[in-house]
Design a protein around this motif. Structure first.
Motif, short mmCIF file in Angstrom:
data_model
loop_
_atom_site.label_atom_id
_atom_site.label_comp_id
_atom_site.label_asym_id
_atom_site.label_seq_id
_atom_site.Cartn_x
_atom_site.Cartn_y
_atom_site.Cartn_z
N LEU A 105 -2.14 43.87 110.11
CA LEU A 105 -2.73 45.19 110.24
C LEU A 105 -2.11 46.08 109.17
O LEU A 105 -0.89 46.25 109.13
CB LEU A 105 -2.45 45.76 111.64
CG LEU A 105 -2.76 47.25 111.83
CD1 LEU A 105 -4.23 47.57 111.53
CD2 LEU A 105 -2.37 47.70 113.24
N VAL A 106 -2.95 46.59 108.29
CA VAL A 106 -2.48 47.45 107.20
C VAL A 106 -2.82 48.89 107.58
O VAL A 106 -4.00 49.24 107.75
CB VAL A 106 -3.13 47.08 105.86
CG1 VAL A 106 -2.61 47.97 104.74
CG2 VAL A 106 -2.88 45.61 105.54
N GLU A 107 -1.80 49.71 107.73
CA GLU A 107 -1.98 51.10 108.11
C GLU A 107 -1.49 52.02 106.98
O GLU A 107 -0.58 51.65 106.21
CB GLU A 107 -1.16 51.40 109.37
CG GLU A 107 -1.70 50.76 110.64
CD GLU A 107 -2.76 51.62 111.31
OE1 GLU A 107 -3.75 51.94 110.64
OE2 GLU A 107 -2.57 51.97 112.48
N ALA A 108 -2.09 53.21 106.93
CA ALA A 108 -1.60 54.23 106.01
C ALA A 108 -0.38 54.92 106.63
O ALA A 108 -0.25 55.01 107.86
CB ALA A 108 -2.69 55.25 105.71
N GLU A 109 0.49 55.39 105.78
CA GLU A 109 1.70 56.03 106.28
C GLU A 109 1.38 57.28 107.09
O GLU A 109 2.09 57.61 108.05
CB GLU A 109 2.62 56.38 105.12
CG GLU A 109 3.98 56.93 105.56
CD GLU A 109 4.90 57.20 104.41
OE1 GLU A 109 6.13 57.26 104.63
OE2 GLU A 109 4.41 57.35 103.27
N ALA A 110 0.24 57.93 106.78
CA ALA A 110 -0.11 59.16 107.49
C ALA A 110 -0.42 58.91 108.95
O ALA A 110 -0.21 59.79 109.80
CB ALA A 110 -1.30 59.82 106.79
N THR A 111 -0.93 57.71 109.27
CA THR A 111 -1.29 57.40 110.66
C THR A 111 -0.19 56.62 111.38
O THR A 111 -0.35 56.27 112.55
CB THR A 111 -2.60 56.58 110.68
OG1 THR A 111 -2.41 55.37 109.93
CG2 THR A 111 -3.74 57.37 110.08
N TRP A 112 0.87 56.37 110.68
CA TRP A 112 1.98 55.59 111.25
C TRP A 112 2.85 56.50 112.10
O TRP A 112 3.34 57.52 111.67
CB TRP A 112 2.77 54.97 110.10
CG TRP A 112 4.18 54.55 110.36
CD1 TRP A 112 5.29 55.07 109.78
CD2 TRP A 112 4.63 53.51 111.23
NE1 TRP A 112 6.42 54.42 110.22
CE2 TRP A 112 6.04 53.44 111.12
CE3 TRP A 112 3.99 52.64 112.10
CZ2 TRP A 112 6.80 52.55 111.84
CZ3 TRP A 112 4.75 51.74 112.81
CH2 TRP A 112 6.14 51.69 112.68
N GLY A 113 3.01 56.10 113.36
CA GLY A 113 3.78 56.94 114.27
C GLY A 113 5.28 56.74 114.16
O GLY A 113 6.04 57.48 114.80
N GLY A 114 5.72 55.75 113.41
CA GLY A 114 7.14 55.53 113.23
C GLY A 114 7.78 54.61 114.24
O GLY A 114 8.98 54.38 114.20
N ASP A 115 6.98 54.07 115.17
CA ASP A 115 7.53 53.21 116.21
C ASP A 115 6.78 51.89 116.20
O ASP A 115 5.62 51.82 116.60
CB ASP A 115 7.41 53.88 117.57
CG ASP A 115 8.05 53.05 118.68
OD1 ASP A 115 8.75 52.06 118.34
OD2 ASP A 115 7.86 53.38 119.87
N ALA A 116 7.45 50.82 115.75
CA ALA A 116 6.79 49.50 115.68
C ALA A 116 6.50 48.96 117.07
O ALA A 116 5.52 48.23 117.27
CB ALA A 116 7.68 48.52 114.92
#
Length: 410
Positions: free
Chosen positions: A118-129
């Motif tokens: 799953l490739v996500e943009a940093e803007a949508t990344w909540g910071g919790d894997a």
């Protein structure tokens, strides 16, 4: 132009990556290429895509509208990679599209690796894997901070390994290359690990072979039997079994070594940096993968060393047999020499007796001749007769002895 020049030159452009923008899913499946699986998969792709793949090619990228499919043919396996853009508010970890689902269901026994990135943009990344379903994940910063990747390397119920990649500044080209490295690490790691069951089975076999070799070595040291053939037959049988075992596993261990080198290289190319207190992705993989590779290499070396030990024991026994044969031949020659010497002595004795007998008869004839002359009135003095007949008799006897010696020499 040389017929192979273009093909060899174009190897520089072989196996390109899929270039794309986030967010997206990459479904990746690797199958062992057995029993015509690759041809069957390509036939299925042709039905769905409406395009006939180039079956002579090593790889091909097909445009399926909003999706992109890439297939690759390798020496031992065949891979499918499907790029699916992730819709807004789409599932984090979706099931594979129908095309891949059908192929996986049909060839599940040949499936060696299944990965989903799953490739996500940093803007949508909540910071919790862990919000993505990971438990105690490993994570790394990749490409000098251009991306981060997370995974707990646990298979889902469907047997899929999941990785989360957060794009922090990679363009489409670098993003495609980075995801390709991650997929290759997983695929080649699994291909390299195919040797592990073989190595464990060989370890049991080699233990038995080592015990048998020890017993044969002991017999070779202490055996006082006059015949070495039973021991030589046992060693030859052990050598044949070892050669069969080596031929069965040699290709697998060589492939493991080659695949492992690719995995190590791809991990280095990630250019990882630690994220907080989490173990790095490469460190997590190598913690168990490197011992696997070393174990397989050790078993392979152990098999080779054992085969060499059996060969040396075989050579020692053959040398011992050769020495025994030479000693027997020497004894036979010595016996023949003694027999020949005895025959020569007997022959000389016979020759001496023959000369004595001939001399006796010759002088008897001379005596009869003198008596006959005396009867006829021709009296010859004994001294004169001896002076004439003695040299004549000695000359005749000498001539006979010379003739006998000449015939013997020829």
């Amino acid at each position: 132009m040389h017929p192979q020049r273009a093909r060899l030159h174009n190897e520089l452009h072989a196996r390109p990556s899929i270039y794309f923008e986030d967010p997206a899913h990459l479904h990746h499946y690797a199958f062992l290429d057995e029993d015509g699986i690759a041809a069957d998969i390509l036939e299925r792709i042709a039905e769905v895509a409406g395009k006939t793949p180039d079956i002579e090619a090593a790889q091909e990228i097909l445009d399926l509208g909003d999706q992109t499919l890439k297939w690759e043919r390798h020496t031992e396996f065949f891979t499918l990679t499907l790029l699916v853009p992730r819709p807004e508010r789409g599932e984090q970890w979706p099931s594979p599209p129908p095309l891949l689902a059908d192929i996986v269901a049909k060839h599940s026994r040949a499936l060696i690796n299944a990965s989903l990135i799953l490739v996500e943009a940093e803007a949508t990344w909540g910071g919790d894997a862990e919000a993505y379903g990971f438990r105690d994940p490993a994570g790394s910063s990749l490409g000098d901070g251009g991306a981060t990747v997370w995974s707990d390397f646990r298979l889902t119920a469907a047997g899929v390994n999941r990785l989360l990649l957060i794009n922090r500044g990679l363009n489409a080209f670098r993003l495609g290359r980075m995801t390709r490295r991650l997929l290759e690490i997983e695929t080649y790691r699994m291909m390299a690990s195919l040797a592990l069951p073989v190595a464990k089975q060989m370890s049991l076999e080699l233990h038995d072979y080592e015990l048998e070799l020890g017993a044969l070595s002991q017999r070779n040291t202490e055996d006082k039997e006059t015949s070495y053939r039973p021991l030589l037959a046992a060693i030859s049988a052990l050598s044949a079994r070892l050669e069969h075992s080596g031929a069965r596993s040699r290709q697998r261990f060589s492939a493991t070594e080659a695949y492992a080198r690719i995995v190590f290289t791809r991990i280095e190319e990630l250019r990882e940096e630690r994220l907080g207190d989490r173990p790095r992705l490469g460190t997590f993989i190598l913690r168990r993968f490197r011992p696997t590779v070393h174990y397989c290499a050790a078993i392979n070396q152990r098999q080779q060393d054992l085969a060499q030990s059996v060969a040396r024991l075989n050579d020692l026994l053959r040398t011992r047999a050769q020495v025994e044969i030479e000693e027997q031949n020497s004894a036979i020659l010595h016996s023949l020499n003694e027999r020949t010497s005895s025959q020569l002595k007997i022959q000389k004795a016979v020759e001496g007796l023959s000369i004595i007998v001939i001399s006796y008869y010759l002088f008897s004839l001379f005596k009869l001749g003198l008596q006959s002359l005396d009867a006829l009135g021709m009296v010859i003095e004994p001294i004169v007769a001896a002076a004439v007949l003695a040299p004549l008799g000695v000359g005749i006897i000498g001539l006979l002895a010379w003739r006998i010696q000449r015939v013997k020499n020829h």
